[in-house]
Design an enzyme around this catalytic site. Structure first.
Site, PDB file in Angstrom:
ATOM      1  N   CYS A 142      21.747  71.959   4.983  1.00 31.53           N
ATOM      2  CA  CYS A 142      22.766  71.590   5.970  1.00 31.53           C
ATOM      3  C   CYS A 142      22.360  70.343   6.755  1.00 31.53           C
ATOM      4  O   CYS A 142      22.255  69.265   6.186  1.00 31.53           O
ATOM      5  CB  CYS A 142      23.090  72.781   6.871  1.00 31.53           C
ATOM      6  SG  CYS A 142      24.756  72.639   7.599  1.00 31.53           S
ATOM      7  N   LYS A 163      35.512  71.621  13.315  1.00 32.51           N
ATOM      8  CA  LYS A 163      34.390  72.293  12.672  1.00 32.51           C
ATOM      9  C   LYS A 163      34.815  72.910  11.345  1.00 32.51           C
ATOM     10  O   LYS A 163      35.877  73.518  11.234  1.00 32.51           O
ATOM     11  CB  LYS A 163      33.837  73.385  13.595  1.00 32.51           C
ATOM     12  CG  LYS A 163      32.605  74.093  13.037  1.00 32.51           C
ATOM     13  CD  LYS A 163      32.057  75.144  14.001  1.00 32.51           C
ATOM     14  CE  LYS A 163      30.810  75.797  13.439  1.00 32.51           C
ATOM     15  NZ  LYS A 163      30.242  76.822  14.354  1.00 32.51           N
ATOM     16  N   SER A 192      29.094  75.776   7.881  1.00 35.33           N
ATOM     17  CA  SER A 192      29.253  75.874   9.336  1.00 35.33           C
ATOM     18  C   SER A 192      28.734  74.568   9.932  1.00 35.33           C
ATOM     19  O   SER A 192      27.553  74.441  10.253  1.00 35.33           O
ATOM     20  CB  SER A 192      28.461  77.069   9.887  1.00 35.33           C
ATOM     21  OG  SER A 192      28.569  77.138  11.295  1.00 35.33           O
ATOM     22  N   HIS A 235      25.183  76.546   3.714  1.00 27.98           N
ATOM     23  CA  HIS A 235      24.246  77.617   4.069  1.00 27.98           C
ATOM     24  C   HIS A 235      24.346  78.786   3.101  1.00 27.98           C
ATOM     25  O   HIS A 235      24.741  79.894   3.486  1.00 27.98           O
ATOM     26  CB  HIS A 235      24.521  78.111   5.489  1.00 27.98           C
ATOM     27  CG  HIS A 235      24.031  77.208   6.567  1.00 27.98           C
ATOM     28  ND1 HIS A 235      22.697  77.069   6.864  1.00 27.98           N
ATOM     29  CD2 HIS A 235      24.716  76.399   7.421  1.00 27.98           C
ATOM     30  CE1 HIS A 235      22.559  76.212   7.866  1.00 27.98           C
ATOM     31  NE2 HIS A 235      23.757  75.792   8.215  1.00 27.98           N
ATOM     32  N   GLU A 237      22.107  80.654   2.155  1.00 26.97           N
ATOM     33  CA  GLU A 237      21.172  81.706   2.574  1.00 26.97           C
ATOM     34  C   GLU A 237      21.740  82.600   3.675  1.00 26.97           C
ATOM     35  O   GLU A 237      21.132  83.630   4.009  1.00 26.97           O
ATOM     36  CB  GLU A 237      19.857  81.070   3.062  1.00 26.97           C
ATOM     37  CG  GLU A 237      19.885  80.508   4.473  1.00 26.97           C
ATOM     38  CD  GLU A 237      20.657  79.202   4.635  1.00 26.97           C
ATOM     39  OE1 GLU A 237      20.838  78.752   5.787  1.00 26.97           O
ATOM     40  OE2 GLU A 237      21.080  78.613   3.619  1.00 26.97           O
ATOM     41  N   ARG A 249      30.251  84.410  19.212  1.00 26.73           N
ATOM     42  CA  ARG A 249      29.490  83.705  20.239  1.00 26.73           C
ATOM     43  C   ARG A 249      30.322  82.580  20.836  1.00 26.73           C
ATOM     44  O   ARG A 249      30.408  82.427  22.058  1.00 26.73           O
ATOM     45  CB  ARG A 249      28.208  83.142  19.624  1.00 26.73           C
ATOM     46  CG  ARG A 249      27.351  82.300  20.562  1.00 26.73           C
ATOM     47  CD  ARG A 249      26.420  81.412  19.771  1.00 26.73           C
ATOM     48  NE  ARG A 249      27.163  80.442  18.969  1.00 26.73           N
ATOM     49  CZ  ARG A 249      26.671  79.802  17.915  1.00 26.73           C
ATOM     50  NH1 ARG A 249      25.444  80.054  17.494  1.00 26.73           N
ATOM     51  NH2 ARG A 249      27.427  78.917  17.260  1.00 26.73           N
TER      52      ARG A 249
END
Length: 309
Positions: A142, A163, A192, A235, A237, A249
């Site tokens: 990333c 985003k 992300s 990502h 992982e 969040r």
């Protein structure tokens, strides 16, 4: 794969509960083989979570892997306890004379800053330069991928209008390249991020090969043709719940985030996310370890030439 970790690393209990073979130091020493030495530069804020994700991703071949966690001396982590860092992490100065079979540079939540504004940028540049001689193959994730492409090749990143968050479909472009061996024609993977690199800039460098890309999310997997550098603009992982935790969040912070794409069943952000990318993650990390680390690294690491670091 038997992952060799320190006996009391918190990630060990989580991995063992998932029936992943974790080898303690005592058992590893009794085996008459050389484990692969993998250095992990963990730039993510919640380091224990990232440790577990990466160790899980590295756990799918019969190779023995010995991981060393690296932290920045020019940055103080606010989200991981000092006791954890002092116990399980080292500084660059501690390992700069050592050689490693592989290295992973993670993402970091600094992508809206210019590279030169990141407080550890000069140290990261030094580590990336060091990796050219002291590491056989380096995998960048990333923001780490964007930073690596910028440092090594001058490829810029661009700010997105909003985003990018969710699970996106990607097309595998070169099935004969060992890094993507065993993947389907189309694979799903998480993203992300607020920034991106562009295909046309990468194509200016013939030594780089774009292996996987998405119509919606853009370039996903790039590799230097000799396998010494791999860049993942995403990502794979991530855990099932990682994007969920990020979304809620941001929701609690009043940021009005969009619901991650293709992630929740019936697009319900209070439901259980659908895990649709674990296979591509396992395949990607296994292929990297096998074809670009284990198959081509020196058996005796000290035979790699010394440098001035």
């Amino acid at each position: 794969m038997p992952i060799k970790v320190q006996n009391d690393l918190p990630a060990r209990a989580i991995l063992e509960s998932e029936n992943i073979f974790v080898m303690d130091e005592k058992r590893a020493l009794s085996q008459d083989i050389r484990p692969l030495q993998i250095l992990i530069l963990n730039l993510m804020p919640i380091k224990e979570e990232t440790e577990t994700q990466l160790l899980r991703a590295l756990s799918n071949t019969p190779l023995q892997v010995d991981c060393t966690f690296l932290m920045m001396s020019t940055h103080t982590s606010k989200n991981t306890s000092a006791s954890h860092l002092n116990k399980f992490y080292v500084f660059f100065e501690d390992i700069r004379r050592k050689k490693f079979d592989g290295m992973i540079i993670t993402g970091a939540p600094v992508e809206n800053l210019k590279y030169e504004e990141v407080n550890y940028w000069e140290e990261l540049k030094k580590i990336m330069e060091w990796s050219k001689i002291h590491v056989h193959s380096t995998l960048h994730i990333c923001w780490g991928a964007q930073a690596g492409l910028y440092y090594h090749y001058g490829i810029p990143k661009y700010q997105r209008d909003k985003k990018l968050s969710g699970i996106y479909e990607h097309k595998v472009l070169h099935h004969k390249v060992p890094l993507v061996r065993g993947m389907d024609d189309y694979v799903m993977a998480p993203h992300s991020r607020y920034t991106e690199v562009h295909r046309q800039d990468i194509e200016q460098h013939p030594e780089l090969n774009i292996l996987v890309e998405s119509r919606e999310a853009g370039v996903f997997l790039i590799m230097k043709r000799d396998g010494s550098q791999v860049f993942i603009q995403g990502h794979p992982e991530y855990d099932r719940m990682t994007l969920n935790n990020e979304y809620h969040r941001d929701l609690e912070k009043g940021l009005s985030p969009e619901v991650p794409c293709n992630y929740y069943e019936d697009n319900d952000p209070f439901g259980r996310p659908v895990l649709s990318w674990r296979n591509v993650c396992n395949t990607l990390y296994s292929n990297w370890l096998n074809y670009y680390v284990y198959q081509t690294t020196n058996y005796i690491l000290e035979e790699i030439p010394e440098s001035d670091f």
